[in-house]
Enzyme design. Structure first.
Site, PDB file in Angstrom:
ATOM      1  N   ARG A 128       0.838  -1.212   0.000  1.00  0.00           N
ATOM      2  CA  ARG A 128       0.000   0.000   0.000  1.00  0.00           C
ATOM      3  C   ARG A 128       0.869   1.256   0.000  1.00  0.00           C
ATOM      4  NH1 ARG A 128      -4.694  -2.512   4.027  1.00  0.00           N
ATOM      5  NH2 ARG A 128      -5.631  -3.774   2.371  1.00  0.00           N
ATOM      6  N   TYR A 156      -6.128  -1.468  -6.857  1.00  0.00           N
ATOM      7  CA  TYR A 156      -5.500  -2.652  -6.251  1.00  0.00           C
ATOM      8  C   TYR A 156      -4.857  -2.353  -4.901  1.00  0.00           C
ATOM      9  CZ  TYR A 156      -1.097  -1.391  -8.834  1.00  0.00           C
ATOM     10  OH  TYR A 156       0.017  -0.791  -9.362  1.00  0.00           O
ATOM     11  N   GLU A 157      -4.494  -3.413  -4.201  1.00  0.00           N
ATOM     12  CA  GLU A 157      -4.028  -3.360  -2.799  1.00  0.00           C
ATOM     13  C   GLU A 157      -5.096  -2.779  -1.883  1.00  0.00           C
ATOM     14  OE1 GLU A 157      -1.702  -5.159  -2.353  1.00  0.00           O
ATOM     15  OE2 GLU A 157      -0.937  -5.199  -4.386  1.00  0.00           O
ATOM     16  N   GLY A 158      -6.342  -3.101  -2.160  1.00  0.00           N
ATOM     17  CA  GLY A 158      -7.455  -2.575  -1.384  1.00  0.00           C
ATOM     18  C   GLY A 158      -7.950  -1.294  -2.016  1.00  0.00           C
ATOM     19  N   GLN A 185      -9.597   1.594   1.893  1.00  0.00           N
ATOM     20  CA  GLN A 185      -8.604   2.380   2.640  1.00  0.00           C
ATOM     21  C   GLN A 185      -9.291   3.439   3.506  1.00  0.00           C
ATOM     22  OE1 GLN A 185      -5.487   1.288   2.454  1.00  0.00           O
ATOM     23  NE2 GLN A 185      -6.239  -0.180   0.944  1.00  0.00           N
TER      24      GLN A 185
END
Length: 596
Positions: free
Chosen positions: A298, A442-444, A449
């Site tokens: 992230r 991506y990555e949440g 977030q």
């Protein structure tokens, strides 16, 4: 073709003049010998590699993409990618911040992040290949067995092997508690793993001799949901006890995703067919172990967007100075030309300054977070480690979500500067827009977030982490209370800090009555707190610039101009966001589903 010139002056300004990072990090025994000259020399060499080797491959990767051989399941990367990676590892860049125990150079995360900023500006898709290896390295270093560390960390450090994170599946998305991949124990300490993973960046390629996959799967006795997930190390080629490569493992690429952007990176559908793996950490504790990699990723995604914002800004400025079109409303500025350069027009300035401010704010935030990350892991004082860990936890979703949101805005504004040419591939701007779009997903996703920030990091501990950062801001404001020149920055910063405190309490009270109120407010809340964080760093940068503007160096005048633009034109957005957040749940939910 777009060009890239590393912003070394601004990078060094943030590291040395604003953060005083070398002195901060020298308190850590491992960095006791660190000095500014070493940091600068590394950045200068890294800038050469990014601008001279990676940047020329960016358009190539976008056009060629990756090619899957469906018979062998091998993926060929774009022309020049493999050769650039060979040069990268031969020059030791992959080992920059790794522990010397595993063959690393032991430099701080800050230096590594600065190098990655430049690489991301030059070629985000290429940079993802070595970038993912850092996360795999960190997860194994934190949770791997001694045998796993001995076999895999030296090769990941050197870059001879690369790493991935195999998380989601076709039916899962972000909800990893739904995953179905199975791991069957074999009685000899290994497991046979079967299932399918999707959206696996750098899952298969021709740049390294082995790929180390970290795979989430379920043991036969696993409880349902996220508490039943375990983490496994599954190499592309099995590794013999002496470290040599053995047989091909049962994990392979079944297909490549056809994507909007980052074409040069292989985004793979990975098939596991009784692939041999070993457990990383404890059974059913895979998600906490994987979070080491996910949180690192992230921060890395925020850095990707910093890189894209910077390179888009640089090229848009060059174009705006060269492109002549119409006359300034106040009269000709270049009567020697048929028309004025478009940089004289106020709205072009707005677009350029928006991108510049978002790049400079992001740089300060990313570098500060990197320093705090180093302190949280390595500082000898436990209290300092805890304090820094809380700050990193609070800032991580802001780095990921706020920077990536701003990057899409910035790259679109820079594309707009080009007019019709911004729509043409050869200029590079439309690729920056496409590449930046994935970083919000991506990555949440950025909604995830925002929920993490408000729900977990702020309300989850009664506002303790936010209060810590608020005290940092408060101390800075108090220290500059008698500095008349700073009041244009410290006064709105202090006022915003007070508003955020009351704003947080109001949202928290609503959330206690109905948790969906947190979801309704989370995105706007993230934007408000993100702006508060940027305002703090811009105020710090302005203080240094005010102190040194008498030197005659126009860099400081430019820094003050950018800061004033930010406070006048971007920071006021928080007022609207607080209004829309306070509007609450009802406007979102009163329409019946059937009416959509």
């Amino acid at each position: 073709m777009p060009a890239y010139n590393p912003p070394l002056r601004d990078m060094q300004f943030v590291i040395h003049e604003v953060l005083g990072a070398v002195d901060e990090l020298k308190q850590i025994p491992a960095y006791a010998d660190l000095d500014a000259d070493t940091v600068n020399a590394v950045l200068e060499e890294g800038g050469k590699f990014a601008s001279q080797v990676l940047a020329p491959l960016n358009l190539v990767g976008d056009v060629q993409g990756c090619v899957l051989n469906k018979e062998t399941h091998e993926v060929k990367t774009a022309d020049g990618f493999k050769e650039a990676y060979k040069q990268y590892i031969e020059n030791g860049w992959s080992a920059l911040s790794a522990d010397p125990e595993w063959g690393g150079q032991g430099l701080p995360q800050l230096v590594n992040q600065a190098i990655y900023e430049m690489n991301n500006s030059a070629n985000q898709a290429w940079t993802m290949y070595p970038g993912l290896s850092h996360g795999a390295h960190a997860a194994l270093e934190a949770h791997g067995s001694d045998e796993q560390k001995k076999l895999f960390l030296p090769k990941l450090t050197s870059g001879e092997w690369t790493g991935t994170m195999c998380l989601t599946e076709p039916h899962c998305g972000t909800d990893l508690g739904l995953l179905r991949t199975k791991a069957e124990p074999q009685g000899d300490g290994t497991y046979k793993i079967t299932g399918q993973k999707i959206f696996i960046s750098a899952g298969e390629h021709d740049m390294s001799e082995n790929i180390v996959h970290l795979v989430l799967a379920r043991l036969p006795d696993a409880p349902a949901g996220s508490k039943g997930i375990s983490l496994f190390l599954v190499p592309k080629f099995n590794v013999n006890p002496d470290g040599s490569l053995g047989s091909r493992n049962g994990i392979y690429c079944g297909g490549l995703e056809h994507k909007m952007g980052i074409h040069g990176n292989a985004t793979c559908q990975m098939v596991l067919d009784e692939a041999v793996g070993t457990l990383v950490g404890q059974p059913h504790r895979g998600l906490p172990a994987m979070f080491v990699m996910m949180n690192g990723a992230r921060l890395g995604v925020g850095n990707q967007s910093l890189g894209l914002t910077q390179v888009a800004y640089e090229n848009a400025v060059t174009y705006a100075k060269d492109r002549v079109q119409m006359r300034a409303l106040s009269g000709p500025k270049r009567p020697d030309l048929a028309a004025d350069p478009i940089i004289v027009h106020p709205d072009v300035r707005r677009m350029l300054l928006t991108a510049r401010a978002y790049a400079e704010g992001a740089r300060a935030l990313v570098y500060y977070t990197a320093v705090e990350l180093d302190k949280s892991h390595n500082h000898p004082d436990e209290a300092v480690r805890k304090e820094s860990d809380d700050i990193v936890a609070l800032l991580t979703p802001i780095v990921k979500a706020f920077i990536t949101e701003n990057a899409l805005t910035a790259t679109v504004e820079c594309q707009q500067v080009y007019g019709g040419h911004g729509f043409i591939h050869e200029w590079g701007m439309e690729q920056f827009v496409r590449d930046s779009r994935i970083n919000m997903i991506y990555e949440g996703t950025n909604t995830v977030q925002a929920l993490d920030l408000l729900g977990r990091k702020v309300l989850g501990d009664g506002g303790a982490k936010l209060t810590k950062f608020g005290k940092i801001i408060g101390r800075f404001v108090k220290e500059n209370a008698d500095n008349e020149a700073m009041q244009e920055f410290t006064k709105p910063l202090a006022e915003l800090g007070q508003k955020v405190q009351a704003f947080t309490m109001e949202i928290g009270m609503k959330g206690m009555q109905n948790p969906d109120e947190v979801g309704a407010a989370a995105f706007d809340y993230m934007r408000v707190v993100g702006h508060m964080v940027y305002a703090y760093f811009f105020a710090r940068m302005a203080k240094v610039a005010l102190e040194k503007q008498g030197s005659g160096d126009k860099f400081y005048a430019a820094k003050l101009a950018t800061t004033r633009f930010y406070f006048a034109k971007l920071l006021p957005q928080v007022e609207t966001m607080m209004i829309t957040a306070k509007a609450g749940l009802k406007p979102l939910m009163e329409m019946e589903e059937a009416l959509f």
